[in-house]
Design an enzyme around this catalytic site. Structure first.
Site, PDB file in Angstrom:
ATOM      1  N   LYS A   1       0.734  -1.222  -0.042  1.00 25.18           N
ATOM      2  CA  LYS A   1      -0.013  -0.214   0.088  1.00 25.18           C
ATOM      3  C   LYS A   1       0.888   1.253   0.138  1.00 25.18           C
ATOM      4  O   LYS A   1       0.558   2.308  -0.514  1.00 25.18           O
ATOM      5  CB  LYS A   1      -0.868  -0.044   1.197  1.00 25.18           C
ATOM      6  N   LYS A   2       1.990   1.210   0.636  1.00 22.76           N
ATOM      7  CA  LYS A   2       3.117   2.348   0.594  1.00 22.76           C
ATOM      8  C   LYS A   2       3.615   2.387  -0.927  1.00 22.76           C
ATOM      9  O   LYS A   2       4.312   3.444  -0.820  1.00 22.76           O
ATOM     10  CB  LYS A   2       3.923   2.270   1.717  1.00 22.76           C
ATOM     11  N   LEU A   3       3.483   1.773  -1.578  1.00 19.50           N
ATOM     12  CA  LEU A   3       4.117   2.099  -3.070  1.00 19.50           C
ATOM     13  C   LEU A   3       3.226   3.062  -3.651  1.00 19.50           C
ATOM     14  O   LEU A   3       3.572   3.610  -4.739  1.00 19.50           O
ATOM     15  CB  LEU A   3       4.218   0.778  -3.671  1.00 19.50           C
ATOM     16  N   ASP A   4       1.941   3.505  -2.931  1.00 22.33           N
ATOM     17  CA  ASP A   4       1.479   4.678  -3.725  1.00 22.33           C
ATOM     18  C   ASP A   4       2.181   5.807  -3.812  1.00 22.33           C
ATOM     19  O   ASP A   4       3.187   6.209  -3.038  1.00 22.33           O
ATOM     20  CB  ASP A   4       0.384   4.843  -2.495  1.00 22.33           C
TER      21      ASP A   4
ATOM     22  N   ASP B   1       8.527  -2.330   5.980  1.00 23.53           N
ATOM     23  CA  ASP B   1       7.087  -2.959   5.778  1.00 23.53           C
ATOM     24  C   ASP B   1       7.196  -3.955   4.582  1.00 23.53           C
ATOM     25  O   ASP B   1       6.661  -5.095   4.609  1.00 23.53           O
ATOM     26  CB  ASP B   1       5.713  -2.035   5.550  1.00 23.53           C
TER      27      ASP B   1
END
Length: 766
Positions: A220-223, A266
């Site tokens: 999700k943090k690859l956003d 993460d």
């Protein structure tokens, strides 16, 4: 003495492999050579060659020690959590009987019980958590905990977050596991289960669940917003990152340490915890990460729960080796250190068959293990559960009604801290359906939360609730309109919902896209780099707000009397500005600004008249704050001259409190409101500095005292509720005395409970 990644039986860990009845010792000879795959992953390729062998692998006998320790820690943390984040200490504020409060359950038929019975629900949940911790009547305790926990969870969507969801999942998993086989009261009551094997799938589920928490959070943090450093940019200003700011500017601390470090940790932690070679290093980083989070965010027991999950990735026998180092006289109260582990019917054991050929003994041959129906069901459940957990974070194409600018209900997607929001303007308009009267409601009236502003499903529930409450105030058949402006990840402030739609009558379905959701103007995201350039060109007293609006809509805004020199500058598109009181209109295009200041203390409207979205910015000065800050500077200079003895002129009576050493007493005696506010500010700054410079023991004492009074109130209010259920309500005066006694706070709590300074002292205080 590393950690077995998968929990396979190892020498000195699970003991020797056993049949269903008793241990069978292998014949003397050369130890079995493990393949490279078995050394790394803990199982052989043959274990995956058929369904039978796979079931046998998942039900392989495994040491119960690590699972037992985790069960105890989880139960302890959940017992504390009941009084903290679950809200036992302020339950009466949330569920006060008869209060006109709008609630936001997942299912509208779910309603809270009467307040005293809600305390009973929490008592059951607390006793269930204690039972899990002690391993006492384990299955019953697990059921008591998860049934009440999920009821509370579903009762209020506004309290949802990822870690609360995780607690419920772990509680559900423990219900199905043999968590009471080690260091439990059940083991004392039932010697047959004491120190007995548990099937490998018990560890597989928990480890995979924690892997998912880390890995999906990393995905999700690859956003783009996270990668570019817009999600949590404010965190870099926290004192915890001061060591990094010694070598890096704050912008790079935000980009590289906060965002880059969080992304890498993460994405990799879940993998690297599995392997012996990398585990010690990852232990250090995840422990440091969770300790920092415990200081950065108000997330209750989450950091400590994640710390408790890390040892699950170690060899299952690590508690035996750890507690074996303690003195013998302590081992009576400590967990077992013996490696003599009992067999369990929950596991599948490899049977050994001896064969004789012409009276010559041949090496033993492994027989096919006896696999029962429950073993197959355990394997099927493990597979289905893991698949479901990987699927749920991406299931938003099904529950489309819960999608807003971010997908789905916040809580089960593991998108922790990926999105930050800032609300600039919220207006609730009602219209009487019979006489057409129009009025406005205070944002958040009849609610105890602010989460409804970002979620269409909650907004629909809120509007429906208001439509039921407003008739009591002589407003018939009300229509409710919301005008909510929000910036997500430092973008323009823009509307999230259509302000022209009556939400009471608006359609909403959990399985269809929300028709009155306004699109996020992602095409304007590149403007964020220009925002920084514009803001850096302004002085410290000038503030700025960036606005984007849709064609055909307008912003009705009120400029506070505290604001001066307010102007509007157009960045894109075309707008018309109407000064309502003066009945004047100004047409502005790209690069133009209004020729006169927008009047303070009056309304104005900004209409978007271009074919595409308009972008503009308000630039203003908070004249009241600027004047106050100027006065503070002068008062501070006078106070410094008094202290160093350079003040030669006599002080007027209103300034004499500046010479006092006792700031609190001087604040009380000050007659001038500016002087009183200045002294209050100085006292608070001094208190914050004292708290930060306090020693470790003093900080621990302050923390313990605060938690004591919080927990104390929860238990005293629970006792009052239990008494009410048992014998009825006492006289009102007695009840008031009891509640006042429960409300007693720690000394000096009043000075810092309501208005605490932010981490950057003085910033935003006014």
């Amino acid at each position: 003495a590393g950690c077995d990644v998968r929990g396979a039986p190892t020498s000195g860990s699970d003991g020797k492999e056993q049949t269903a009845n008793k241990p069978t010792a292998p014949k003397e000879g050369k130890p079995e050579t493990k393949s490279k795959m078995e050394q790394i992953f803990g199982f052989k390729k043959e274990d995956l060659s058929s369904w039978q062998s796979f079931v046998a692998l998942l039900n392989r006998p495994t040491d119960p020690a690590s699972l037992g320790i985790f069960r105890c820690l989880f139960g302890l943390l959940m017992a504390i959590d009941v009084t903290q984040e679950r809200g036992l200490s302020h339950l009466d504020y949330k569920y006060l009987d008869g209060a006109p409060v709008c609630r936001f359950p997942l299912f509208n038929f779910l309603q809270p019980l009467p307040m005293d019975w809600m305390y009973m629900v929490y008592v059951v949940m607390f006793l269930g958590a204690l039972g899990i911790m002690l391993g006492c009547f384990y299955r019953l305790s697990c059921f008591m905990f998860i049934s009440t926990y999920w009821y509370i969870f579903f009762l209020d969507k506004t309290a949802w977050n990822n870690h609360s969801y995780l607690y419920g999942l772990i509680g559900f998993q423990l219900t199905l596991m043999d968590g009471n086989r080690y260091w439990s009261i059940d083991g004392l009551r039932r010697p047959s289960i004491r120190n007995s094997h548990v099937p490998l799938w018990n560890y597989t589920l928990l480890r995979t669940q924690i892997f998912i928490v880390y890995f999906i959070a990393g995905i999700k943090k690859l956003d783009a917003d996270w990668v570019e450093g817009y999600s949590m940019s404010y965190l870099a200003h926290h004192w915890l990152f001061d060591p990094f700011k010694l070598i890096l500017p704050v912008e790079l601390v935000s980009l590289l340490v906060v965002h880059g470090g969080g992304l890498i940790l993460d994405l990799t932690a879940g993998y690297l915890l599995f392997f012996d070679a990398t585990r010690p290093y990852v232990f250090f980083f995840v422990s440091y990460f969770h300790c920092m989070n415990s200081q950065l965010f108000s997330i209750g027991m989450f950091s400590y729960t994640m710390l408790a999950t890390s040892p699950l990735f170690c060899y299952p026998d690590w508690p035996r080796r750890f507690f074996a180092h303690f003195p013998g006289f302590l081992r009576v109260a400590l967990p077992f250190t013996s490696t003599d582990i009992q067999p369990s019917h929950s596991c599948v054991y490899q049977e050994i068959q001896k064969t004789n050929v012409k009276h010559q003994e041949t090496p033993p041959v492994a027989k096919a293990p006896k696999i029962r129906f429950k073993h197959k069901m355990a394997a099927i459940f493990t597979i289905i559960y893991i698949m479901e957990q990987f699927f749920l974070p991406y299931s938003h194409f099904i529950t489309q009604g819960y999608n807003n600018w971010t997908n789905g209900l916040y809580g089960y997607s593991w998108d922790m801290m990926v999105h930050s929001r800032n609300h600039q303007h919220v207006k609730i308009t009602y219209k009487d359906g019979k006489n057409g009267d129009v009025g406005y409601l205070n944002p958040g009236v009849f609610t105890q939360t602010r989460r409804w502003k970002d979620h269409g499903d909650m907004l629909k529930q809120y509007a429906t609730c208001l439509s039921h409450l407003l008739p009591h105030y002589n407003i018939s058949d009300p229509e409710i309109y919301f005008d909510i402006w929000v910036s997500i990840n430092e973008r323009f402030q823009q509307r999230i919902f259509d302000p022209r739609v009556d939400i009471v009558k608006a359609d909403w379905s959990p399985f269809k896209p929300n028709p009155w959701l306004m699109p996020l103007l992602v095409d304007l995201s590149p403007w964020r780099t220009k925002f920084s350039e514009i803001e850096s060109s302004l002085d410290n007293q000038t503030e700025i707000v960036f606005i984007a609006d849709f064609p055909g809509l307008h912003l009705e805004n009120f400029v506070s009397e505290d604001l001066g020199n307010t102007s509007i500058h157009v960045l894109q598109g075309k707008v018309n500005v109407e000064i309502v009181q003066e009945k004047k209109n100004y047409s502005l295009q790209l690069g133009e600004q209004i020729k006169v200041n927008v009047p303070a203390g009056a309304y104005h409207k900004v209409y978007t008249v271009s074919e595409g979205p308009s972008c503009y910015m308000y630039i203003y000065v908070n004249t009241t704050e600027a004047a106050l800050q100027e006065n503070f500077t002068k008062l501070f200079e006078i106070q410094e001259r008094i202290r160093n003895g350079t003040e030669t002129e006599p002080l007027p009576p209103e300034l004499q409190p500046l010479a006092a050493d006792d700031l609190e007493g001087a604040e009380v005696n000050a007659t001038d409101p500016i002087v009183r506010l200045f002294l209050k500010r100085q006292r608070r700054i001094k208190e914050v500095k004292k708290r930060r410079e306090a020693g470790t023991l003093e900080k621990l004492e302050r923390f313990a005292v605060k938690k004591y009074y919080t927990i104390r109130r929860g238990f005293l209010m629970t006792a009052i509720a239990m008494r009410n259920l048992a014998v009825g309500l006492p006289p009102l005066e007695q009840l008031k005395r009891e509640v006042d006694f429960a409300n007693m706070k720690e000394p000096q709590a009043e000075t810092n409970q309501d208005n605490q300074l932010k981490d950057e002292v003085g910033h935003g205080e006014l």
